[in-house]
Design an enzyme around this catalytic site. Sequence first.
Site, PDB file in Angstrom:
ATOM      1  N   GLY A  53       0.850  -1.188   0.000  1.00  0.00           N
ATOM      2  CA  GLY A  53       0.000   0.000   0.000  1.00  0.00           C
ATOM      3  C   GLY A  53       0.879   1.227   0.000  1.00  0.00           C
ATOM      4  O   GLY A  53       2.069   1.138   0.300  1.00  0.00           O
ATOM      5  N   CYS A  80       5.509  -6.021   1.439  1.00  0.00           N
ATOM      6  CA  CYS A  80       5.797  -4.584   1.491  1.00  0.00           C
ATOM      7  C   CYS A  80       5.117  -3.938   2.701  1.00  0.00           C
ATOM      8  O   CYS A  80       5.454  -4.241   3.830  1.00  0.00           O
ATOM      9  CB  CYS A  80       5.391  -3.937   0.163  1.00  0.00           C
ATOM     10  SG  CYS A  80       6.037  -2.276  -0.032  1.00  0.00           S
ATOM     11  N   TYR A  81       4.123  -3.074   2.471  1.00  0.00           N
ATOM     12  CA  TYR A  81       3.401  -2.487   3.613  1.00  0.00           C
ATOM     13  C   TYR A  81       2.854  -3.597   4.505  1.00  0.00           C
ATOM     14  O   TYR A  81       2.828  -3.459   5.730  1.00  0.00           O
ATOM     15  CB  TYR A  81       2.249  -1.619   3.089  1.00  0.00           C
ATOM     16  CG  TYR A  81       1.546  -0.816   4.170  1.00  0.00           C
ATOM     17  CD1 TYR A  81       2.110   0.366   4.645  1.00  0.00           C
ATOM     18  CD2 TYR A  81       0.339  -1.240   4.700  1.00  0.00           C
ATOM     19  CE1 TYR A  81       1.483   1.099   5.644  1.00  0.00           C
ATOM     20  CE2 TYR A  81      -0.297  -0.514   5.696  1.00  0.00           C
ATOM     21  CZ  TYR A  81       0.281   0.658   6.158  1.00  0.00           C
ATOM     22  OH  TYR A  81      -0.352   1.380   7.139  1.00  0.00           O
ATOM     23  N   HIS A 167       7.990  -7.207  -3.749  1.00  0.00           N
ATOM     24  CA  HIS A 167       6.668  -7.566  -4.285  1.00  0.00           C
ATOM     25  C   HIS A 167       6.740  -8.858  -5.103  1.00  0.00           C
ATOM     26  O   HIS A 167       7.019  -8.808  -6.297  1.00  0.00           O
ATOM     27  CB  HIS A 167       6.135  -6.437  -5.177  1.00  0.00           C
ATOM     28  CG  HIS A 167       5.724  -5.226  -4.419  1.00  0.00           C
ATOM     29  ND1 HIS A 167       4.460  -5.053  -3.906  1.00  0.00           N
ATOM     30  CD2 HIS A 167       6.416  -4.124  -4.074  1.00  0.00           C
ATOM     31  CE1 HIS A 167       4.392  -3.902  -3.275  1.00  0.00           C
ATOM     32  NE2 HIS A 167       5.561  -3.308  -3.358  1.00  0.00           N
ATOM     33  N   GLU A 169       4.325 -10.462  -6.202  1.00  0.00           N
ATOM     34  CA  GLU A 169       3.187 -10.566  -7.114  1.00  0.00           C
ATOM     35  C   GLU A 169       3.447  -9.940  -8.483  1.00  0.00           C
ATOM     36  O   GLU A 169       2.686 -10.154  -9.410  1.00  0.00           O
ATOM     37  CB  GLU A 169       1.934  -9.939  -6.481  1.00  0.00           C
ATOM     38  CG  GLU A 169       1.875  -8.418  -6.439  1.00  0.00           C
ATOM     39  CD  GLU A 169       2.595  -7.790  -5.233  1.00  0.00           C
ATOM     40  OE1 GLU A 169       3.525  -8.424  -4.694  1.00  0.00           O
ATOM     41  OE2 GLU A 169       2.231  -6.665  -4.861  1.00  0.00           O
ATOM     42  N   ASP A 225     -19.166  -8.382 -20.710  1.00  0.00           N
ATOM     43  CA  ASP A 225     -19.429  -8.274 -19.268  1.00  0.00           C
ATOM     44  C   ASP A 225     -20.911  -8.474 -18.942  1.00  0.00           C
ATOM     45  O   ASP A 225     -21.264  -9.285 -18.081  1.00  0.00           O
ATOM     46  CB  ASP A 225     -18.955  -6.912 -18.725  1.00  0.00           C
ATOM     47  CG  ASP A 225     -17.497  -6.654 -19.043  1.00  0.00           C
ATOM     48  OD1 ASP A 225     -16.765  -7.637 -19.243  1.00  0.00           O
ATOM     49  OD2 ASP A 225     -17.089  -5.477 -19.093  1.00  0.00           O
ATOM     50  N   LYS A 372     -10.579  -8.541 -17.084  1.00  0.00           N
ATOM     51  CA  LYS A 372     -11.287  -8.864 -18.326  1.00  0.00           C
ATOM     52  C   LYS A 372     -11.022 -10.294 -18.811  1.00  0.00           C
ATOM     53  O   LYS A 372     -11.942 -10.997 -19.211  1.00  0.00           O
ATOM     54  CB  LYS A 372     -10.842  -7.872 -19.413  1.00  0.00           C
ATOM     55  CG  LYS A 372     -11.727  -7.858 -20.631  1.00  0.00           C
ATOM     56  CD  LYS A 372     -12.960  -7.070 -20.336  1.00  0.00           C
ATOM     57  CE  LYS A 372     -13.833  -6.842 -21.521  1.00  0.00           C
ATOM     58  NZ  LYS A 372     -14.926  -5.897 -21.198  1.00  0.00           N
TER      59      LYS A 372
END
Length: 527
Positions: A53, A80-81, A167, A169, A225, A372
């Site tokens: 964050g 991280c945060y 990170h 990710e 969608d 998406k």
Amino acid sequence: MQKIIVLDFGAQYGQLIARRVRDLHVYSEIMPCDATAAEIAEAQPSAIILSGGPASVYAQDAPRVDPGIFELGLPVLGFCYGQQIMATALGGSVGHTEKGEYGPAPLTRIGESRLLAGTPEEQTVWMSHRDAVRAAPEGFTATSATDTCPVASMEDTERNFYATQFHPEVRHTPYGNDMLSNFLFDICGLEPSWTMEGLVDSLVSDIREQVGRDRVILALSGGVDSSVVAALCSRAIGKQLTCVFVNHGLLRKGEPEQVEKVFTRQFDVDFVHVHAEERYARLLADVTDPEQKRRIIGTQFWKEFFAVAQDLADEGRPVKFLAQGTIYPDIIESGARKTGGKASTIKSHHNLIPFPEGVHFDLIEPLDHFFKDEVRALGTALDLPDSIVHRQPFPGPGLAIRIIGAVSPEKLEILKNADAIVREELDAYNARLFEETGERNSEHSCWQYFAVLPDIRSVGVMGDERTYARPVILRAVESSDAMTADWAKLPYDVLARISSRIVAEVPGVNRVAYDITSKPPATIEWE
Ligand code: XMP
């Protein structure tokens, strides 16, 4: 069901982690960082991940975590945060580093680590921080370091708490996925068993539970969608769903028929086809300004839609819920979600729709956690046809903003026919590239392609006769998100076939031009 809860300490961070976990076939969803330990326990997760964050743990308004989450007996992983907040909550210390660390950083492992197991002793990781853990809390050992960061990762294998300053990710941490796998499969003992079919089942049961015996309405555009939401609701509640398809006459050739066919033959819903073509034609007859076209089309759309909701109420079938195909990037774009959480989202979307006085619906947004390509995969799992699942983006105001100047039935007819040829040829071109590369949006495939009708005429000669007819402009772009785009470098033979077919098959057209401008400086659409 096995589930990972990602506590989101800042927009963009949490969803990407949830996404990576789902890619490893474990279901994951995010919760706002201020969720209490009791709320989290109620969701029955197998483990918790604390996201990164933008805040500093020392800032006055820095998001906090309920320390009770560390008492739930669940494995916790922080990035991280998330690492800093874990350290602060458990008695370690965090301080400012001199210059921070942004971008790739060389990392050295220290000793044994369950989280980093199987990854190299020296590797590159992605850093983005100013603060860092100075001293790990009691019970933890530091398992790696960088030049700036003495505790680049830490773990307490007794309590199953793990954290990294970097990170894992993001793709720029090459072994990040291995670390996430170690956490999910070795540390938490989960199975990679979650599939799209499993997701369909759980979304369907959530919708059933939320809706009960009430009625749901959905504005169906035929895009991916809204079609996926319609298919999900159809499976969950069948004819309790009314799909409203407002036909403004500005859709592409064959599209209204296709949408009607799918949602009357394949899915068992209450399908209302609103034939508003003539009303739109009258409203748009003399309008040339693009923004005014958009306003008229949007306002009339909701009028037509609410009229159907009113009809249902008058027939004794009042509507309680509005289902919408909001996907995660829509929420990010509208800036609705700053630190996670649904309440703010609902408000912002309500604001976008001009509800008439006194009208209220509860929202159903089953896709608001997903990207998406995940929505497309859901569509395939729901047996929606490829033509809907892989449909290119199409603007809400439809062909009206591809006809420069006023819209008339004659111009619409020309554009629909020319556009159908463009789509036929470029669908085939994309299919050939897909076959060769195995990728749907490979380097040279067209992302969006269509015809535009400018408000001019030019001289030509056909047979022995001079013509004074309309040109058609071909627009075909490569892009991944519509924010930037480049004109597609189409092979000459494809361009030649499109041009000769349009001039031969579409009466009233004697010339075809290709738009070779990127975005920026141009936009993808002409209006
Ligand atoms: P531009 O023309 O701004 O378009 O480069 C970017 C993407 O947005 C689509 N677009 C719209 N979509 N309503 C929509 O729903 C609109 O008014 C609208 N205008 C543009 C466009 O097709 C492209 O994919």
